[in-house]
Design a protein around this motif. Structure first.
Motif, PDB file in Angstrom:
ATOM      1  N   LEU A 261       0.850  -1.185   0.000  1.00 26.10           N
ATOM      2  CA  LEU A 261       0.000   0.000   0.000  1.00 26.10           C
ATOM      3  C   LEU A 261       0.885   1.234   0.000  1.00 26.10           C
ATOM      4  CD1 LEU A 261      -2.723  -1.182   2.531  1.00 26.10           C
ATOM      5  CD2 LEU A 261      -2.803  -1.222   0.024  1.00 26.10           C
ATOM      6  N   VAL A 262       0.620   2.142  -0.920  1.00 23.80           N
ATOM      7  CA  VAL A 262       1.444   3.337  -1.088  1.00 23.80           C
ATOM      8  C   VAL A 262       0.548   4.562  -1.192  1.00 23.80           C
ATOM      9  CG1 VAL A 262       3.324   2.067  -2.200  1.00 23.80           C
ATOM     10  CG2 VAL A 262       1.528   3.094  -3.604  1.00 23.80           C
ATOM     11  N   ASP A 263       1.155   5.736  -1.137  1.00 25.53           N
ATOM     12  CA  ASP A 263       0.434   7.002  -1.225  1.00 25.53           C
ATOM     13  C   ASP A 263       0.906   7.802  -2.428  1.00 25.53           C
ATOM     14  OD1 ASP A 263      -1.214   6.833   1.110  1.00 25.53           O
ATOM     15  OD2 ASP A 263       0.559   7.209   2.336  1.00 25.53           O
ATOM     16  N   ASP A 264       0.204   8.901  -2.653  1.00 26.50           N
ATOM     17  CA  ASP A 264       0.558   9.892  -3.661  1.00 26.50           C
ATOM     18  C   ASP A 264       2.024  10.268  -3.507  1.00 26.50           C
ATOM     19  OD1 ASP A 264       0.501  12.046  -5.466  1.00 26.50           O
ATOM     20  OD2 ASP A 264      -0.217  13.429  -3.930  1.00 26.50           O
ATOM     21  N   GLY A 265       2.726  10.380  -4.617  1.00 28.75           N
ATOM     22  CA  GLY A 265       4.126  10.768  -4.594  1.00 28.75           C
ATOM     23  C   GLY A 265       5.087   9.597  -4.517  1.00 28.75           C
ATOM     24  N   TYR A 266       4.577   8.392  -4.401  1.00 26.42           N
ATOM     25  CA  TYR A 266       5.430   7.207  -4.314  1.00 26.42           C
ATOM     26  C   TYR A 266       6.143   7.007  -5.647  1.00 26.42           C
ATOM     27  CZ  TYR A 266       6.817   2.325  -3.783  1.00 26.42           C
ATOM     28  OH  TYR A 266       7.536   1.163  -3.720  1.00 26.42           O
ATOM     29  N   ASP A 267       7.453   6.829  -5.603  1.00 27.48           N
ATOM     30  CA  ASP A 267       8.238   6.559  -6.804  1.00 27.48           C
ATOM     31  C   ASP A 267       8.297   5.055  -7.030  1.00 27.48           C
ATOM     32  OD1 ASP A 267       8.823   9.228  -7.429  1.00 27.48           O
ATOM     33  OD2 ASP A 267      10.512   9.256  -6.045  1.00 27.48           O
TER      34      ASP A 267
ATOM     35  N   LYS B 208      12.655   4.951 -11.047  1.00 29.08           N
ATOM     36  CA  LYS B 208      13.160   6.245 -11.497  1.00 29.08           C
ATOM     37  C   LYS B 208      12.297   6.768 -12.647  1.00 29.08           C
ATOM     38  CE  LYS B 208      17.071   8.734 -13.163  1.00 29.08           C
ATOM     39  NZ  LYS B 208      18.474   8.923 -13.127  1.00 29.08           N
ATOM     40  N   GLY B 209      11.718   7.953 -12.460  1.00 29.87           N
ATOM     41  CA  GLY B 209      10.897   8.581 -13.487  1.00 29.87           C
ATOM     42  C   GLY B 209       9.457   8.106 -13.540  1.00 29.87           C
ATOM     43  N   LEU B 210       9.048   7.243 -12.603  1.00 30.86           N
ATOM     44  CA  LEU B 210       7.672   6.740 -12.552  1.00 30.86           C
ATOM     45  C   LEU B 210       7.106   7.034 -11.169  1.00 30.86           C
ATOM     46  CD1 LEU B 210       8.211   3.216 -14.159  1.00 30.86           C
ATOM     47  CD2 LEU B 210       7.447   5.308 -15.304  1.00 30.86           C
ATOM     48  N   THR B 211       6.178   7.988 -11.104  1.00 27.15           N
ATOM     49  CA  THR B 211       5.657   8.455  -9.818  1.00 27.15           C
ATOM     50  C   THR B 211       4.139   8.374  -9.795  1.00 27.15           C
ATOM     51  OG1 THR B 211       7.510  10.013  -9.683  1.00 27.15           O
ATOM     52  CG2 THR B 211       5.636  10.427  -8.227  1.00 27.15           C
TER      53      THR B 211
ATOM     54  N   LEU C 278      -0.281   7.273 -12.893  1.00 30.96           N
ATOM     55  CA  LEU C 278       1.158   7.051 -13.005  1.00 30.96           C
ATOM     56  C   LEU C 278       1.744   8.104 -13.929  1.00 30.96           C
ATOM     57  CD1 LEU C 278       3.627   5.255 -12.338  1.00 30.96           C
ATOM     58  CD2 LEU C 278       3.094   3.989 -14.449  1.00 30.96           C
ATOM     59  N   ARG C 279       2.608   8.962 -13.355  1.00 22.18           N
ATOM     60  CA  ARG C 279       3.277  10.019 -14.126  1.00 22.18           C
ATOM     61  C   ARG C 279       4.636   9.484 -14.573  1.00 22.18           C
ATOM     62  NH1 ARG C 279       2.089  15.145 -14.255  1.00 22.18           N
ATOM     63  NH2 ARG C 279       0.931  15.040 -12.315  1.00 22.18           N
TER      64      ARG C 279
END
Length: 150
Positions: free
Chosen positions: A32-38, A41-44, A58-59
């Protein structure tokens, strides 16, 4: 899960949760992760509220490659032309519209490819501004992204 436990979740969502999500969680295969989790590299992961309260996208920022996989934040190219248009499934239409507008503004500023989950045909688009607001620029081939800069 809280909505399911409270008896307030739609039956369709409960079935999907119980069939497709809980077995993976119970097997210990979920972080389980939150907003801003990388993710890498380059996938946030980025918060995209409105359609659902806790939706994440996914940015991608890897060299010259920029994209946003935005799931259900956009359901139709109509929402590019008019970000105020919500579906009947948006939990909070006002927040959903603000999220769409932010996605579109970022797509223009960063020349970011927009990849929603539900578009048919062309499943992705670059976005550009016009006199009325935003418009999609569909491309069948990755090398045709220069259209978005025109």
């Amino acid at each position: 899960m809280a909505q399911r436990d409270a008896g307030s979740a739609p039956a369709m969502h409960v079935l999907a949760l119980e069939d497709s999500v809980l077995p993976v969680v119970e097997a210990g295969l979920v972080d389980l992760v939150d907003d801003g989790y990388d993710v890498a590299k380059g996938l946030t992961l980025t918060h995209l509220p409105g359609h659902t309260a806790h939706q994440l996208g996914l940015r991608v920022d890897r060299g010259d490659a920029r994209a946003i996989f935005c799931g259900d934040a956009l359901h139709s190219p109509v929402q590019i032309i008019d970000p105020e248009v919500s579906t009947a499934f948006c939990a909070d239409p006002r927040i959903a519209a603000a999220t769409r507008r932010g996605l579109l503004e970022d797509a223009v500023e960063a020349n970011r490819l927009l990849v929603p989950a539900h578009f048919r045909g062309h499943r992705r688009a670059h976005i550009r501004c016009n006199s009325a607001g935003f418009e999609p620029v569909f491309s069948c081939h990755p090398g045709q992204t220069e259209q978005a800069k025109e």
